[in-house]
Write an enzyme that holds these catalytic residues in place. Structure first.
Site, PDB file in Angstrom:
ATOM      1  N   CYS A  78      -1.880 -10.550 -86.271  1.00 50.82           N
ATOM      2  CA  CYS A  78      -0.791 -10.350 -85.299  1.00 50.82           C
ATOM      3  C   CYS A  78       0.585 -10.279 -85.953  1.00 50.82           C
ATOM      4  O   CYS A  78       1.553  -9.868 -85.319  1.00 50.82           O
ATOM      5  CB  CYS A  78      -0.837 -11.450 -84.247  1.00 50.82           C
ATOM      6  N   HIS A 103       5.856 -11.526 -80.761  1.00 49.80           N
ATOM      7  CA  HIS A 103       4.465 -11.090 -80.624  1.00 49.80           C
ATOM      8  C   HIS A 103       3.955 -11.595 -79.273  1.00 49.80           C
ATOM      9  O   HIS A 103       4.181 -12.755 -78.907  1.00 49.80           O
ATOM     10  CB  HIS A 103       3.631 -11.658 -81.771  1.00 49.80           C
ATOM     11  N   ASN A 122      -2.715  -9.410 -75.655  1.00 49.77           N
ATOM     12  CA  ASN A 122      -2.416  -9.503 -77.080  1.00 49.77           C
ATOM     13  C   ASN A 122      -3.000  -8.279 -77.793  1.00 49.77           C
ATOM     14  O   ASN A 122      -4.219  -8.127 -77.864  1.00 49.77           O
ATOM     15  CB  ASN A 122      -3.036 -10.798 -77.614  1.00 49.77           C
TER      16      ASN A 122
HETATM   17  N1  COA Z   1     -11.415 -19.542 -68.319  1.00 52.20           N
HETATM   18  C1  COA Z   1     -11.596 -20.768 -67.819  1.00 52.20           C
HETATM   19  N2  COA Z   1     -11.644 -21.875 -68.593  1.00 52.20           N
HETATM   20  C2  COA Z   1     -11.505 -21.706 -69.927  1.00 52.20           C
HETATM   21  C3  COA Z   1     -11.328 -20.433 -70.507  1.00 52.20           C
HETATM   22  C4  COA Z   1     -11.299 -19.304 -69.640  1.00 52.20           C
HETATM   23  N3  COA Z   1     -11.115 -18.078 -70.088  1.00 52.20           N
HETATM   24  N4  COA Z   1     -11.215 -20.583 -71.850  1.00 52.20           N
HETATM   25  C5  COA Z   1     -11.323 -21.878 -72.108  1.00 52.20           C
HETATM   26  N5  COA Z   1     -11.504 -22.571 -70.957  1.00 52.20           N
HETATM   27  C6  COA Z   1     -11.651 -24.017 -70.765  1.00 52.20           C
HETATM   28  C7  COA Z   1     -12.138 -24.722 -72.018  1.00 52.20           C
HETATM   29  O1  COA Z   1     -13.536 -24.667 -72.130  1.00 52.20           O
HETATM   30  C8  COA Z   1     -11.613 -26.128 -71.785  1.00 52.20           C
HETATM   31  O2  COA Z   1     -12.475 -26.786 -70.901  1.00 52.20           O
HETATM   32  P1  COA Z   1     -12.777 -28.351 -71.040  1.00 52.20           P
HETATM   33  O3  COA Z   1     -11.441 -29.027 -70.822  1.00 52.20           O
HETATM   34  O4  COA Z   1     -13.769 -28.601 -69.953  1.00 52.20           O
HETATM   35  O5  COA Z   1     -13.307 -28.541 -72.421  1.00 52.20           O
HETATM   36  C9  COA Z   1     -10.291 -25.914 -71.054  1.00 52.20           C
HETATM   37  O6  COA Z   1     -10.373 -24.574 -70.504  1.00 52.20           O
HETATM   38  C10 COA Z   1      -9.076 -26.003 -71.955  1.00 52.20           C
HETATM   39  O7  COA Z   1      -9.323 -25.222 -73.129  1.00 52.20           O
HETATM   40  P2  COA Z   1      -8.213 -25.033 -74.243  1.00 52.20           P
HETATM   41  O8  COA Z   1      -8.790 -24.182 -75.324  1.00 52.20           O
HETATM   42  O9  COA Z   1      -7.653 -26.366 -74.612  1.00 52.20           O
HETATM   43  O10 COA Z   1      -7.121 -24.215 -73.411  1.00 52.20           O
HETATM   44  P3  COA Z   1      -5.668 -23.811 -73.835  1.00 52.20           P
HETATM   45  O11 COA Z   1      -4.687 -24.301 -72.872  1.00 52.20           O
HETATM   46  O12 COA Z   1      -5.400 -24.081 -75.297  1.00 52.20           O
HETATM   47  O13 COA Z   1      -5.706 -22.213 -73.644  1.00 52.20           O
HETATM   48  C11 COA Z   1      -5.846 -20.244 -75.044  1.00 52.20           C
HETATM   49  C12 COA Z   1      -6.607 -21.419 -74.411  1.00 52.20           C
HETATM   50  C13 COA Z   1      -6.803 -19.435 -75.891  1.00 52.20           C
HETATM   51  C14 COA Z   1      -5.297 -19.385 -73.922  1.00 52.20           C
HETATM   52  C15 COA Z   1      -4.683 -20.809 -75.884  1.00 52.20           C
HETATM   53  O14 COA Z   1      -5.156 -21.851 -76.699  1.00 52.20           O
HETATM   54  C16 COA Z   1      -4.014 -19.793 -76.757  1.00 52.20           C
HETATM   55  O15 COA Z   1      -3.366 -18.899 -76.286  1.00 52.20           O
HETATM   56  N6  COA Z   1      -4.114 -20.011 -78.086  1.00 52.20           N
HETATM   57  C17 COA Z   1      -3.368 -19.307 -79.081  1.00 52.20           C
HETATM   58  C18 COA Z   1      -3.655 -17.865 -79.138  1.00 52.20           C
HETATM   59  C19 COA Z   1      -2.871 -17.320 -80.281  1.00 52.20           C
HETATM   60  O16 COA Z   1      -1.681 -17.435 -80.300  1.00 52.20           O
HETATM   61  N7  COA Z   1      -3.544 -16.783 -81.261  1.00 52.20           N
HETATM   62  C20 COA Z   1      -2.888 -16.461 -82.507  1.00 52.20           C
HETATM   63  C21 COA Z   1      -2.038 -15.343 -82.459  1.00 52.20           C
HETATM   64  S1  COA Z   1      -2.904 -13.951 -82.017  1.00 52.20           S
END
Ligand code: COA
Length: 332
Positions: free
Chosen positions: A114, A255, A285
């Site tokens: 990214c 980004h 993204n």
């Molecule tokens: N729909 C519903 N629930 C989901 C889900 C989805 N698509 N994806 C994950 N969950 C659940 C998980 O299983 C977890 O459940 P649990 O609490 O029962 O274990 C809960 O939601 C929280 O998961 P978590 O991974 O902690 O969520 P988050 O708030 O961190 O959001 C992302 C997940 C991926 C959206 C977020 O972490 C993110 O944007 N990360 C960075 C992405 C990024 O910048 N990448 C690098 C640059 S490209």
């Protein structure tokens, strides 16, 4: 000493649309969850026979036309992509050069996920300032749908396809020069966001994508926390190093990974909403393509004017990150 000026922008957005409601039918998720956690509503998906190079070519054609340059004028073409047309060769940049009729120019891809567009911007700046090249075409193009596992709700809700391109040329006028570009990486965190196999590190003999692990895997929450911390510091550093206050920024173009990351960095820098460019809800993204697609958006809306200052920042797999201070300097 020659300086590097950011002359023009172009983008290409594929016509296919994947909504949160579509994803609800594919994995255990909901429009509400995706909207709340990421800010994403839709992403664009390329056609099956539409390659990364096809999208990159279309974006580049727009950027070249807006700069008033011809294929012959380009002596450097760099493409940022993690979804190249071909696994090893030829580079997507070579295919795009051929599509555009660019002959003899140095053309290569870079892999910085990214952060790719910030990396290619720094490469163009360095080649131009050294006097080795005069007119660079830089591209971020991604067909992430080709490397996304649509059974993994932790990643498939995030990514989309698209391309953006910019023309950077040599200038003697310091006022229109790209002010600074920061680039960095830390491979200790490589496992946070990766396509684990399929390359020379693969333990699999077959090329079945699922078994070979060519799809992206991400530790989303850890990545999120490091992204917010690293980007906030990096952006503070580049502003401080150049003695620029955040209220002097006309357009903060981050980004577009996640609205919450953008908001956290924007708030830490006390940026006003009208300074922050947001396309994440529409396009999701698009990795290396996301920053030029976002710049193109404000350009086409008539919001990006000659002489205005952009602050770019990005964070991605590698880990890699970077930022840049870029005045918009079209020829006319
Ligand atoms: N729909 C519903 N629930 C989901 C889900 C989805 N698509 N994806 C994950 N969950 C659940 C998980 O299983 C977890 O459940 P649990 O609490 O029962 O274990 C809960 O939601 C929280 O998961 P978590 O991974 O902690 O969520 P988050 O708030 O961190 O959001 C992302 C997940 C991926 C959206 C977020 O972490 C993110 O944007 N990360 C960075 C992405 C990024 O910048 N990448 C690098 C640059 S490209």
């Amino acid at each position: 000493m020659p300086y590097a000026a950011f002359r023009s922008i172009g983008a290409y957005v594929p016509s296919g649309v994947l909504t949160n409601h579509d994803l609800e039918k594919m994995v255990d998720t909901s429009d509400e969850w995706i909207t709340k956690r990421t800010g994403i509503k839709t992403r664009r998906i390329a056609a099956k026979d539409e390659k990364t190079s096809d999208m990159g070519t279309k974006a580049a054609e727009v950027a070249l036309k807006r700069a008033g340059l011809k294929a012959d004028d380009i002596d450097l073409l760099v493409c940022a992509t993690i979804s190249p047309d071909y696994f090893c060769m030829p580079s997507t940049a070579s295919v795009i050069a051929s599509n555009l009729g660019i002959k003899g120019a140095m053309a290569f891809d870079i892999s910085a996920a990214c952060t790719g567009f910030i990396y290619v911007l720094s490469i163009a700046k360095a080649f131009i300032e050294s006097g080795m090249k005069k007119n660079a075409l830089i591209i971020g193009a991604e067909k992430l749908s080709a490397i996304t596992d649509y059974t993994d709700r932790g990643t498939c809700i995030l990514f989309g396809d698209g391309a953006g391109a910019a023309v950077i040329t040599s200038t003697e006028n310091k006022d229109e020069a790209i002010i600074d570009v920061h680039t960095a990486s830390d491979g200790d965190y490589a496992d946070l966001l990766m396509t684990p196999n399929g390359g020379s590190g693969s333990v699999h003999d077959d090329l079945d994508k699922e078994k070979a692990g060519c799809y992206m895997k991400m530790k989303g929450n850890e990545t999120f926390k490091i992204a917010v911390k690293t980007l906030t510091q990096d952006v503070r550093d580049i502003l401080e190093a150049n003695n620029i206050h955040s209220d002097e920024i006309d357009h903060f173009v981050p980004h577009q990974a996640n609205y919450r990351i953008i908001k956290a960095v924007g708030d830490a820098l006390k940026l006003k909403d009208e300074q922050v460019v947001l396309t994440v809800s529409k396009y999701g993204n698009t990795s290396g393509a996301s920053i030029p697609m976002a710049i193109n958006e404000i350009y086409e809306e008539g919001k990006l004017k000659k002489g205005e200052l952009m602050l770019l920042d990005a964070f991605g797999g590698g880990l890699t990150w970077g930022s840049a201070l870029v005045p918009f300097a079209p020829f006319s």
